[in-house]
Design an enzyme around this catalytic site. Structure first.
Site, short mmCIF file in Angstrom:
data_model
loop_
_atom_site.label_atom_id
_atom_site.label_comp_id
_atom_site.label_asym_id
_atom_site.label_seq_id
_atom_site.Cartn_x
_atom_site.Cartn_y
_atom_site.Cartn_z
N HIS A 161 101.07 -42.07 -20.20
CA HIS A 161 100.72 -43.01 -19.14
C HIS A 161 101.95 -43.54 -18.39
O HIS A 161 102.05 -43.43 -17.18
CB HIS A 161 99.96 -44.21 -19.74
CG HIS A 161 98.76 -43.85 -20.55
ND1 HIS A 161 97.54 -43.51 -20.01
CD2 HIS A 161 98.60 -43.76 -21.90
CE1 HIS A 161 96.67 -43.26 -20.97
NE2 HIS A 161 97.28 -43.40 -22.13
O1 RIB Z 1 96.83 -48.00 -21.68
C1 RIB Z 1 98.08 -47.37 -21.76
C2 RIB Z 1 99.18 -48.38 -21.79
O2 RIB Z 1 99.06 -49.19 -22.97
C3 RIB Z 1 100.58 -47.75 -21.88
O3 RIB Z 1 101.51 -48.58 -21.26
C4 RIB Z 1 100.84 -47.72 -23.36
O4 RIB Z 1 102.23 -47.78 -23.66
C5 RIB Z 1 100.18 -48.99 -23.80
O5 RIB Z 1 101.09 -50.04 -23.60
#
Ligand code: RIB
Ligand code: CA
Length: 352
Positions: A277
Site C-alpha cells: 500500500h
Molecule cells: O491499510 C493499509 C495501511 O495500514 C498501510 O499504511 C499499512 O502500513 C497499515 O498502516
C-alpha cells in the site's frame, strides 16, 4: 453451491468484478506535484513502519525524483516506540543516516487505540530484527520537526502520511501559518470502495478518523492513495526469486519482510501475496504516470458507529452540483501493476 430454495447460486469469480461503486469516475489530470531527477521533490514521510512502510521508505531513499527530508513516526501498525526504532534502523540499513527521524503521537486524537500487530508482528517488522542505528530520534518530536523543516524550506514541501493521520492533524492545527509551505499531502489511506480494518474503513483512517476528518477538511491539496488502487499493487512469491539475485543486505531484509507477510496471508487463506500500500503513495510523487486519479469530494465518518473511519467519496457530478460540493482531492484508481513490481526490484537493486 445450492441454496435459495434449491436454485443454484450464480457461479463466477467475484474478484473479476470492478470496484463496488456505481459511478465510474472519469480519470483526470493529477494535481499532486511530481519530482524529477533535476528537481527532486522535497518530501517528509509520516509513517508507522510497518512492512509496507519499510518498502515505501526505501523508494523515497532511492528514487532520484525525491528528496527525503525526514521520517516521522506515528503509532499504528505497532506501538510508536517500535515505529520510531524501525524508522531509524531501516534508514541505517538503507545507508540514509542523514535523514532525521522524530517520534510522534502514540495514538489517535479521539477514540480507542488501534494496532495492526496481527499483520505486521508485535514489533512492526515481522520477525526481523535489524541492526541498531548509531543515531537517536530528534528530541523535539515529529510535529516540531515537520514544522521546523517546513518553515526552513525555501520551497513548499510534500507530505506523504502512510500511517494514521494524527501527526498531520496536529501539524495543521498547531501551525496553521505553515499551510502554504505544504505543497501537497499524498496519503496512503481510505477507500471509495470497501475497507480492510472493517467493511467500511481502511486502517490508517480507522485508527484516527478525527485526524483524517481534520485533514480532508483543511483545504490543503490532497491525493488519497486508497485501497481502490493499492489492492492492485500486489507482490507475490515470485518477487523473492528476483530479490535473492540482488547483492545488498536491504534486498535480503525486504525478502524476509515479504516472506513473513506472504506466510501470514496464506495462513489466513488470502493467498501468498501482499499489497504494498504505502509504496504507491510515495511512488506517485516520483512517477507522473504510474497511478491514474479522479477528482472526488471526500469526507470522513468520525462517529463511533459501524461506518467509523469510512472515507465517503463522491465523484457523481449530479450529486456534487445538487449539494453544492466541490471535489477536495485526487483519488488513486488505476496503476500499472506489472511496472510496480519492477520498480520495487529496481529500488532494492540500488540499496546497500
Ligand atoms: O491499510 C493499509 C495501511 O495500514 C498501510 O499504511 C499499512 O502500513 C497499515 O498502516
Ligand atoms: Ca503504514
Amino acid at each position: 453451491s445450492s441454496d435459495l430454495k434449491g436454485r443454484s447460486a450464480p457461479v463466477g469469480d467475484a474478484s473479476k468484478v470492478g470496484w463496488p461503486t456505481f459511478h465510474h469516475a472519469m480519470l483526470s489530470a493529477r494535481t499532486a506535484p511530481c519530482g524529477t531527477s533535476d528537481a527532486p521533490l522535497p518530501l517528509i514521510i509520516d509513517s508507522d513502519p510497518g512492512l509496507d512502510d519499510a518498502l515505501a521508505i526505501a523508494c523515497a531513499v532511492v528514487r532520484p525524483e525525491l528528496n527525503l527530508l525526514a521520517v516521522t513516526s506515528v503509532g499504528g501498525n505497532a506501538d510508536v516506540h517500535h515505529c520510531t526504532e524501525n524508522a531509524l534502523r531501516l534508514l541505517h540499513l538503507y545507508g540514509a543516516d542523514d535523514v532525521p527521524v522524530a517520534e510522534g503521537a502514540v495514538g489517535p486524537l479521539a477514540g480507542p487505540l488501534e494496532r495492526a500487530t496481527e499483520v505486521h508482528g508485535e514489533g512492526g517488522l515481522g520477525k526481523t530484527v535489524l541492526p541498531k542505528s548509531p543515531r537517536v530520534a530528534d528530541r523535539d518530536g515529529a510535529v516540531a520537526l515537520m514544522a521546523r523543516l517546513l518553515d526552513g524550506s525555501p520551497v513548499p514541501v510534500a507530505l506523504a502520511p502512510i500511517g494514521p493521520l494524527t501527526n498531520i492533524a496536529l501539524l495543521i492545527r498547531s501551525f496553521p501559518h505553515l499551510a502554504p509551505k505544504i505543497s501537497h499531502i499524498c496519503l496512503m489511506g481510505g477507500s471509495v470502495g470497501e475497507g480492510n480494518s472493517s467493511a467500511s474503513a481502511e486502517f490508517n483512517i480507522y485508527a484516527d478518523p478525527t485526524a483524517a476528518e481534520i485533514m480532508f477538511a483543511s483545504g490543503l491539496p490532497i491525493t488519497m492513495i486508497g485501497l481502490d488502487v493499492t489492492h492492485h499493487a500486489i507482490l507475490d512469491r515470485t518477487i523473492l526469486d528476483r530479490l535473492k539475485l540482488l547483492p545488498g543486505a536491504s534486498a535480503k531484509v525486504a525478502a524476509e519482510l515479504l516472506k513473513f507477510s506472504f506466510d501470514r496471508s496464506a495462513a489466513w487463506g488470502q493467498g501468498e501475496k501482499m499489497a504494498i500500500h504505502d509504496a504507491v503513495a510515495v511512488l506517485h510523487l516520483a512517477l507522473p504516470d504510474l497511478v491514474g486519479v479522479a477528482r472526488y469530494h471526500v469526507v470522513v465518518d468520525a462517529t463511533q458507529g459501524p461506518a467509523r473511519g469510512r472515507t465517503i467519496g463522491d465523484a457523481n457530478p449530479y450529486r456534487l452540483k445538487r449539494d453544492n460540493l466541490e471535489p477536495n482531492c485526487d483519488v488513486g484508481l488505476t496503476i500499472d501493476s506489472a511496472r510496480f513490481a519492477d520498480l520495487m526490484v529496481d529500488v532494492f537493486a540500488k540499496l546497500p
